[in-house]
Write a protein that holds these residues in place. Structure first.
Motif, PDB file in Angstrom:
ATOM      1  N   GLU A 157       3.557  -0.155   3.805  1.00 60.25           N
ATOM      2  CA  GLU A 157       3.306  -0.383   2.353  1.00 60.25           C
ATOM      3  C   GLU A 157       2.247   0.135   1.887  1.00 60.25           C
ATOM      4  O   GLU A 157       1.706  -0.293   0.561  1.00 60.25           O
ATOM      5  CB  GLU A 157       3.573  -2.146   2.179  1.00 60.25           C
ATOM      6  CG  GLU A 157       5.101  -2.399   2.759  1.00 60.25           C
ATOM      7  CD  GLU A 157       5.030  -3.852   2.943  1.00 60.25           C
ATOM      8  OE1 GLU A 157       5.558  -4.678   2.249  1.00 60.25           O
ATOM      9  OE2 GLU A 157       4.315  -4.286   4.025  1.00 60.25           O
ATOM     10  N   GLY A 158       1.229   0.738   2.681  1.00 57.98           N
ATOM     11  CA  GLY A 158       0.082   1.110   2.129  1.00 57.98           C
ATOM     12  C   GLY A 158      -1.512   0.550   2.596  1.00 57.98           C
ATOM     13  O   GLY A 158      -2.443   1.190   2.473  1.00 57.98           O
ATOM     14  N   ALA A 159      -1.157  -0.645   3.154  1.00 60.09           N
ATOM     15  CA  ALA A 159      -2.530  -1.120   3.396  1.00 60.09           C
ATOM     16  C   ALA A 159      -2.918  -0.989   4.728  1.00 60.09           C
ATOM     17  O   ALA A 159      -2.286  -0.201   5.589  1.00 60.09           O
ATOM     18  CB  ALA A 159      -2.183  -2.792   3.639  1.00 60.09           C
ATOM     19  N   GLY A 160      -4.190  -1.002   5.138  1.00 61.23           N
ATOM     20  CA  GLY A 160      -4.588  -0.842   6.514  1.00 61.23           C
ATOM     21  C   GLY A 160      -4.152  -1.894   7.587  1.00 61.23           C
ATOM     22  O   GLY A 160      -4.194  -3.032   7.056  1.00 61.23           O
ATOM     23  N   GLY A 161      -3.569  -1.260   8.753  1.00 56.92           N
ATOM     24  CA  GLY A 161      -3.282  -2.194   9.571  1.00 56.92           C
ATOM     25  C   GLY A 161      -2.274  -1.466  10.698  1.00 56.92           C
ATOM     26  O   GLY A 161      -2.877  -0.407  11.060  1.00 56.92           O
ATOM     27  N   GLY A 162      -1.287  -2.002  10.751  1.00 57.91           N
ATOM     28  CA  GLY A 162      -0.364  -1.303  12.030  1.00 57.91           C
ATOM     29  C   GLY A 162       0.814  -0.624  11.091  1.00 57.91           C
ATOM     30  O   GLY A 162       0.458  -0.308   9.787  1.00 57.91           O
ATOM     31  N   GLY A 163       1.720  -0.263  11.631  1.00 55.96           N
ATOM     32  CA  GLY A 163       2.652   0.475  10.954  1.00 55.96           C
ATOM     33  C   GLY A 163       3.631  -0.709  10.189  1.00 55.96           C
ATOM     34  O   GLY A 163       3.987  -0.102   8.957  1.00 55.96           O
ATOM     35  N   LEU A 164       3.940  -1.767  10.596  1.00 54.10           N
ATOM     36  CA  LEU A 164       4.746  -2.630   9.749  1.00 54.10           C
ATOM     37  C   LEU A 164       3.783  -3.878   9.250  1.00 54.10           C
ATOM     38  O   LEU A 164       4.371  -4.520   8.380  1.00 54.10           O
ATOM     39  CB  LEU A 164       5.589  -3.507  10.752  1.00 54.10           C
ATOM     40  CG  LEU A 164       7.013  -2.481  11.169  1.00 54.10           C
ATOM     41  CD1 LEU A 164       7.719  -3.154  12.261  1.00 54.10           C
ATOM     42  CD2 LEU A 164       7.731  -1.864  10.203  1.00 54.10           C
ATOM     43  N   VAL A 165       2.525  -4.051   9.964  1.00 59.62           N
ATOM     44  CA  VAL A 165       2.001  -5.512   9.586  1.00 59.62           C
ATOM     45  C   VAL A 165       0.617  -4.930   8.987  1.00 59.62           C
ATOM     46  O   VAL A 165      -0.227  -4.269   9.596  1.00 59.62           O
ATOM     47  CB  VAL A 165       1.820  -6.216  10.768  1.00 59.62           C
ATOM     48  CG1 VAL A 165       1.151  -7.676  10.366  1.00 59.62           C
ATOM     49  CG2 VAL A 165       3.020  -6.621  11.162  1.00 59.62           C
ATOM     50  N   PRO A 166       0.188  -5.559   7.707  1.00 58.98           N
ATOM     51  CA  PRO A 166      -1.070  -5.545   7.472  1.00 58.98           C
ATOM     52  C   PRO A 166      -2.042  -6.163   8.041  1.00 58.98           C
ATOM     53  O   PRO A 166      -1.959  -7.471   8.593  1.00 58.98           O
ATOM     54  CB  PRO A 166      -1.280  -5.932   5.823  1.00 58.98           C
ATOM     55  CG  PRO A 166      -0.097  -6.993   5.747  1.00 58.98           C
ATOM     56  CD  PRO A 166       0.841  -6.456   6.953  1.00 58.98           C
ATOM     57  N   TRP A 167      -3.366  -5.585   8.543  1.00 57.71           N
ATOM     58  CA  TRP A 167      -4.341  -6.441   9.275  1.00 57.71           C
ATOM     59  C   TRP A 167      -5.472  -6.850   8.134  1.00 57.71           C
ATOM     60  O   TRP A 167      -5.605  -6.219   7.105  1.00 57.71           O
ATOM     61  CB  TRP A 167      -5.033  -5.409  10.392  1.00 57.71           C
ATOM     62  CG  TRP A 167      -3.912  -5.088  11.409  1.00 57.71           C
ATOM     63  CD1 TRP A 167      -2.699  -5.660  11.575  1.00 57.71           C
ATOM     64  CD2 TRP A 167      -4.104  -4.216  12.341  1.00 57.71           C
ATOM     65  NE1 TRP A 167      -2.091  -4.959  12.665  1.00 57.71           N
ATOM     66  CE2 TRP A 167      -2.917  -4.048  13.083  1.00 57.71           C
ATOM     67  CE3 TRP A 167      -5.257  -3.226  12.575  1.00 57.71           C
ATOM     68  CZ2 TRP A 167      -2.640  -3.169  14.220  1.00 57.71           C
ATOM     69  CZ3 TRP A 167      -4.871  -2.296  13.707  1.00 57.71           C
ATOM     70  CH2 TRP A 167      -3.668  -2.275  14.551  1.00 57.71           C
ATOM     71  N   ALA A 168      -6.375  -7.658   8.812  1.00 56.40           N
ATOM     72  CA  ALA A 168      -7.643  -8.129   8.036  1.00 56.40           C
ATOM     73  C   ALA A 168      -8.532  -6.777   7.981  1.00 56.40           C
ATOM     74  O   ALA A 168      -9.765  -6.960   6.823  1.00 56.40           O
ATOM     75  CB  ALA A 168      -8.016  -9.212   8.632  1.00 56.40           C
ATOM     76  N   LEU A 169      -8.466  -5.763   8.797  1.00 51.67           N
ATOM     77  CA  LEU A 169      -9.311  -4.777   8.611  1.00 51.67           C
ATOM     78  C   LEU A 169      -9.299  -4.065   7.459  1.00 51.67           C
ATOM     79  O   LEU A 169      -8.358  -3.910   6.748  1.00 51.67           O
ATOM     80  CB  LEU A 169      -9.198  -3.757   9.939  1.00 51.67           C
ATOM     81  CG  LEU A 169      -9.200  -4.374  11.426  1.00 51.67           C
ATOM     82  CD1 LEU A 169      -8.779  -3.386  12.180  1.00 51.67           C
ATOM     83  CD2 LEU A 169     -10.408  -5.066  11.482  1.00 51.67           C
ATOM     84  N   ILE A 170     -10.434  -3.312   6.971  1.00 54.97           N
ATOM     85  CA  ILE A 170     -10.375  -2.845   5.580  1.00 54.97           C
ATOM     86  C   ILE A 170     -10.307  -1.161   6.049  1.00 54.97           C
ATOM     87  O   ILE A 170     -10.983  -0.761   6.894  1.00 54.97           O
ATOM     88  CB  ILE A 170     -11.841  -3.006   4.927  1.00 54.97           C
ATOM     89  CG1 ILE A 170     -12.045  -4.539   4.344  1.00 54.97           C
ATOM     90  CG2 ILE A 170     -11.820  -2.157   3.699  1.00 54.97           C
ATOM     91  CD1 ILE A 170     -10.852  -5.141   3.621  1.00 54.97           C
ATOM     92  N   SER A 198      -5.085   0.085  -2.476  1.00 56.55           N
ATOM     93  CA  SER A 198      -4.272   0.887  -1.924  1.00 56.55           C
ATOM     94  C   SER A 198      -3.141   1.395  -3.073  1.00 56.55           C
ATOM     95  O   SER A 198      -2.644   0.268  -3.914  1.00 56.55           O
ATOM     96  CB  SER A 198      -3.700   0.498  -0.601  1.00 56.55           C
ATOM     97  OG  SER A 198      -2.893  -0.786  -0.766  1.00 56.55           O
ATOM     98  N   PHE A 199      -2.298   2.458  -2.793  1.00 61.29           N
ATOM     99  CA  PHE A 199      -0.961   2.602  -3.455  1.00 61.29           C
ATOM    100  C   PHE A 199      -0.370   3.440  -2.634  1.00 61.29           C
ATOM    101  O   PHE A 199      -0.806   4.404  -1.788  1.00 61.29           O
ATOM    102  CB  PHE A 199      -1.650   3.786  -4.893  1.00 61.29           C
ATOM    103  CG  PHE A 199      -0.238   4.112  -5.560  1.00 61.29           C
ATOM    104  CD1 PHE A 199       0.378   3.305  -6.194  1.00 61.29           C
ATOM    105  CD2 PHE A 199       0.273   5.542  -5.240  1.00 61.29           C
ATOM    106  CE1 PHE A 199       1.612   3.830  -6.949  1.00 61.29           C
ATOM    107  CE2 PHE A 199       1.383   5.972  -5.802  1.00 61.29           C
ATOM    108  CZ  PHE A 199       2.215   5.078  -6.657  1.00 61.29           C
ATOM    109  N   ALA A 200       1.059   3.027  -2.670  1.00 58.28           N
ATOM    110  CA  ALA A 200       2.066   3.787  -1.906  1.00 58.28           C
ATOM    111  C   ALA A 200       3.273   3.947  -2.844  1.00 58.28           C
ATOM    112  O   ALA A 200       3.612   3.021  -3.410  1.00 58.28           O
ATOM    113  CB  ALA A 200       2.295   3.042  -0.481  1.00 58.28           C
ATOM    114  N   ARG A 201       3.947   5.104  -2.370  1.00 63.20           N
ATOM    115  CA  ARG A 201       5.313   5.203  -3.004  1.00 63.20           C
ATOM    116  C   ARG A 201       6.264   5.410  -1.712  1.00 63.20           C
ATOM    117  O   ARG A 201       5.933   6.233  -1.003  1.00 63.20           O
ATOM    118  CB  ARG A 201       5.453   6.693  -3.757  1.00 63.20           C
ATOM    119  CG  ARG A 201       6.734   6.859  -4.014  1.00 63.20           C
ATOM    120  CD  ARG A 201       6.849   7.876  -5.476  1.00 63.20           C
ATOM    121  NE  ARG A 201       6.289   7.193  -6.608  1.00 63.20           N
ATOM    122  CZ  ARG A 201       6.230   7.661  -7.674  1.00 63.20           C
ATOM    123  NH1 ARG A 201       6.336   8.958  -7.808  1.00 63.20           N
ATOM    124  NH2 ARG A 201       5.855   7.152  -8.826  1.00 63.20           N
TER     125      ARG A 201
END
Length: 300
Positions: free
Chosen positions: A45-58, A99-102
């Motif tokens: 979804e565009g956020a920093g993290g793993g493939g499926l899950v957003p992490w607290a990392l920037i 972030s932005f994702a399409r």
């Protein structure tokens, strides 16, 4: 004489402005100050993290005195569906992420062989407290709160079924907001990263099938977890699990999972490959969808 004094004053002011501008530019220049791989990869979804899950990392490698960013291209392919995501993320002062994702979602098996759904996602993440990497002497993880503003752009290719929007599938809305709290800890002595995320959402299949439905239209607290092992400084392997809300009668939604390997040859490029299980997509195709995930990210 007066003109000479005024000229000298102007030159002095200009020189001071130039010095200030140079210092400002130096502060804003990407410094690549974070450790390799500590920005994570680009989540679907565009956020920093793993493939499926957003992490607290920037996202990005900019330190607290700088900024960083990246662009990514991702493709997930199961037996009967394909999800393509492209996007950009910027991390500011290792504190704020934008972030932005399409997303483009397509089917390949009748009656969904002409299916095409697009979704835009704008994300924001704020680091609250802690440092996942440098706080090795404290048990406190890095905590961040985030939001994803999602806009489903409609359903194409299903005119024969009189479906042109996600509301025709039973969803209550084509727009929605996910809110999440993520906690991430890197245990350097054990080469281990652990993450837990609680997401408040009513997004069906991440919003690809809209928001809310005949089974429910309220926000649900959903657990998402990740664990990753640093095989070497440049190679990371891990697993993820993500819960789904199950709002639609037409979609027997299942939780998602993946097992991934991410390669970081340097701070400008990363490549992630994964095997993902996404569960059922709709009752029109009741097979549990499993397949490969590949993501290329470049930035600084």
């Amino acid at each position: 004489m007066r003109d000479t004094i005024q000229l000298r004053q102007c030159l002095f002011v200009l020189s001071m402005m130039g010095a200030a501008g140079g210092a400002h530019a130096q502060v804003l220049r990407p410094d690549l100050g974070k450790l390799l791989a500590t920005g994570g990869v680009s989540q679907v979804e565009g956020a920093g993290g793993g493939g499926l899950v957003p992490w607290a990392l920037i996202s990005g490698y900019g330190s607290r005195d700088s900024w960083g960013g990246n662009v990514h291209l991702t493709r997930a392919r199961t037996q009967d569906f394909a999800l393509d995501t492209r996007g950009v993320a910027v991390g500011i002062a290792d504190r704020v992420e934008l972030s932005f994702a399409r997303q483009d979602f397509k089917g390949s098996l009748a009656p969904l062989d002409r299916l095409h759904i697009r979704q835009d996602i704008v994300g924001v993440k704020l680091k609250l407290v802690g440092d996942a990497v440098y706080d090795q002497d404290r048990a406190l993880p890095q905590l961040a709160v985030g939001a994803m503003f999602k806009h489903n752009k409609g359903v194409g290719g299903l005119g024969a079924l009189n479906v042109g929007s996600v509301m025709d599938l039973g969803a209550k809305d084509a727009r929605g907001i996910d809110v999440y709290l993520a906690a991430t800890k890197v245990l350097l002595a054990h080469s281990l990263l652990l993450n837990g995320t609680i997401r408040a959402s009513k997004a069906n299949q991440m919003g690809l099938l809209g928001f809310g439905g005949d089974r429910g239209d309220g926000y649900k607290a959903l657990l998402e977890v990740s664990a990753a092992y640093m095989i070497s400084r440049k190679l990371v392997a891990g697993v993820e699990y993500r819960m789904k809300p199950r709002n639609l009668g037409i979609d027997n939604e299942k939780d998602a999972y993946d097992a991934f390997v991410a390669w970081f040859p340097n701070k400008h490029v990363s490549l992630t490959a994964a095997y993902a299980g996404l569960g059922d997509i709709t009752v029109l195709n009741p097979k549990r969808q499993r397949g490969l995930y590949l993501s290329l990210q470049t930035g600084f």
